[in-house]
Design an enzyme around this catalytic site. Structure first.
Site, mmCIF file in Angstrom:
data_model
loop_
_atom_site.group_PDB
_atom_site.id
_atom_site.type_symbol
_atom_site.label_atom_id
_atom_site.label_comp_id
_atom_site.label_asym_id
_atom_site.label_seq_id
_atom_site.Cartn_x
_atom_site.Cartn_y
_atom_site.Cartn_z
ATOM 1 N N GLY A 114 -10.665 6.589 -1.174
ATOM 2 C CA GLY A 114 -10.201 6.305 0.178
ATOM 3 C C GLY A 114 -10.487 4.864 0.570
ATOM 4 O O GLY A 114 -9.593 4.132 1.019
ATOM 5 N N GLY A 118 3.947 1.236 -16.202
ATOM 6 C CA GLY A 118 4.630 1.120 -14.912
ATOM 7 C C GLY A 118 4.552 2.410 -14.107
ATOM 8 O O GLY A 118 3.509 3.063 -14.057
ATOM 9 N N ASP A 122 -5.854 2.973 -7.223
ATOM 10 C CA ASP A 122 -6.087 2.788 -5.786
ATOM 11 C C ASP A 122 -5.426 1.504 -5.296
ATOM 12 O O ASP A 122 -4.878 1.460 -4.192
ATOM 13 C CB ASP A 122 -7.591 2.737 -5.489
ATOM 14 C CG ASP A 122 -8.297 4.010 -5.901
ATOM 15 O OD1 ASP A 122 -7.653 5.081 -5.885
ATOM 16 O OD2 ASP A 122 -9.488 3.941 -6.257
HETATM 17 O O1 RIB Z 1 -10.391 5.376 -8.343
HETATM 18 C C1 RIB Z 1 -11.617 4.756 -8.557
HETATM 19 C C2 RIB Z 1 -12.639 5.357 -7.642
HETATM 20 O O2 RIB Z 1 -12.837 6.715 -8.008
HETATM 21 C C3 RIB Z 1 -14.002 4.735 -7.711
HETATM 22 O O3 RIB Z 1 -14.174 3.715 -6.763
HETATM 23 C C4 RIB Z 1 -14.949 5.909 -7.528
HETATM 24 O O4 RIB Z 1 -15.759 5.803 -6.388
HETATM 25 C C5 RIB Z 1 -14.063 7.138 -7.483
HETATM 26 O O5 RIB Z 1 -13.818 7.532 -6.204
#
Ligand code: RIB
Length: 308
Positions: free
Chosen positions: A44, A228, A255
């Site tokens: 998050g 990709g 992320d």
């Molecule tokens: O996607 C990477 C994240 O997954 C890391 O920052 C770790 O905290 C887990 O949540």
């Protein structure tokens, strides 16, 4: 592209304890790791930092623990200009932590202890409802209770707010409820968990995405790492090519993709262009170590985007 879309992340915050090693101890054995890195993470939080660096206004709805890490996590958000009015410290619980192991090929293995992230409940979403109604996009993952994620999806749909769900870490989910999400963005293994189908090739990713659409999901983007991403909707199934780099540490690249995609889409890019941009942003993050610490500025992104 609109200058400052508002992204709200309802999600987790962890402290990442990253060890660089190619070997793992057997039971009862002690061995040396190569290097260690302590950083702010959590899917998050990472997905909040990426759009903030890309120029969005960002708010976080989260719980942290009442240990050393909780206040530091809130300070990290504040220092980055992320609104923390709905980040709470939970008494008597540890913050979320993630021991991470990265090998010399840059691949990671992550263990998450959710701690205070498990205290983020639908009542917290209700308390943040006024904020959520101002969002151009709400972003979620699965390091918080599933009931909170489903609840937020329903609330967002009732109010016509765009949502992105990253179903990570991979878990079996109620696909009927996921139909409330505008975008579901799994990686290959998460797509396998969600669909029950193998995803080891582009062909299989396509079949999996089509299966998920037939199960009621609105739009699916399968992120394919160095290959990709695949976008699937009622209108199109499209493979969007990667931006190639020599990765050092891929932790948090997913992320970086999701957070920047939210910003680019909410800023007015087409779906395809938002994915192309997010591919570049995520690839650049693999050139540095750690998660948030490897995310690049809007200026660095703009340079790579112009030169690609
Ligand atoms: O996607 C990477 C994240 O997954 C890391 O920052 C770790 O905290 C887990 O949540």
């Amino acid at each position: 592209m609109s200058s400052e879309p508002h992204i709200v992340v309802v999600g987790s915050a962890n402290i990442d304890l990253t060890t660089f090693t190619d070997e793992f101890p057997r039971p009862g054995e002690t061995i040396f790791g190569r290097e260690f890195h302590l950083g702010f993470g959590g899917k998050g939080a990472n997905q909040a930092v990426a759009p903030r660096l890309c120029g969005a206004r960002v708010s976080m709805v989260a719980h942290v623990g009442d240990d050393l890490f909780g206040p530091a996590t809130i300070q990290n958000f504040a220092a980055r200009g992320i609104d923390t009015s709905h980040v709470q410290i939970t008494k008597g619980v540890s913050s979320g932590v993630a021991p991470i192991f990265v090998d010399s090929a840059g691949q990671n293995r992550i263990l998450v202890v959710k701690g205070a992230n498990d205290a983020l409940l639908p009542a917290d979403v209700d308390a943040a409802a006024d904020l959520l109604r101002t969002a151009d996009c709400i972003v979620m993952q699965l390091e918080i209770p599933l009931e909170t994620m489903y609840y937020t999806l329903r609330l967002a749909r009732e109010h016509g707010i765009r949502t992105i769900l990253n179903p990570a870490p991979g878990q079996m989910l109620d696909l009927e409820q996921l139909a409330n999400a505008d975008y579901v963005i799994p990686n290959e293994t998460e797509a396998e968990t969600l669909s029950g189908l193998p995803v080891t090739s582009l062909h299989e990713a396509r079949a999996c995405a089509v299966h998920l659409l037939r199960s009621g999901l609105r739009r699916v983007i399968v992120t394919l790492g160095a290959n990709g991403a695949l976008l699937a909707s009622a209108e199109t199934v499209e493979h969007i090519l990667p931006y190639r780099v020599e990765a050092v540490d891929t932790t948090g690249a997913g992320d970086a993709f999701i957070g920047s995609f939210a910003r680019f889409l909410a800023g007015g890019s087409s779906e395809t262009e938002a994915i192309q941009r997010a591919n570049v942003y995520a690839a650049l993050s693999t050139l540095g170590i750690g998660t948030q610490s490897s995310f690049v500025t809007a200026e660095r992104f703009a340079q790579a985007w112009a030169e690609r």
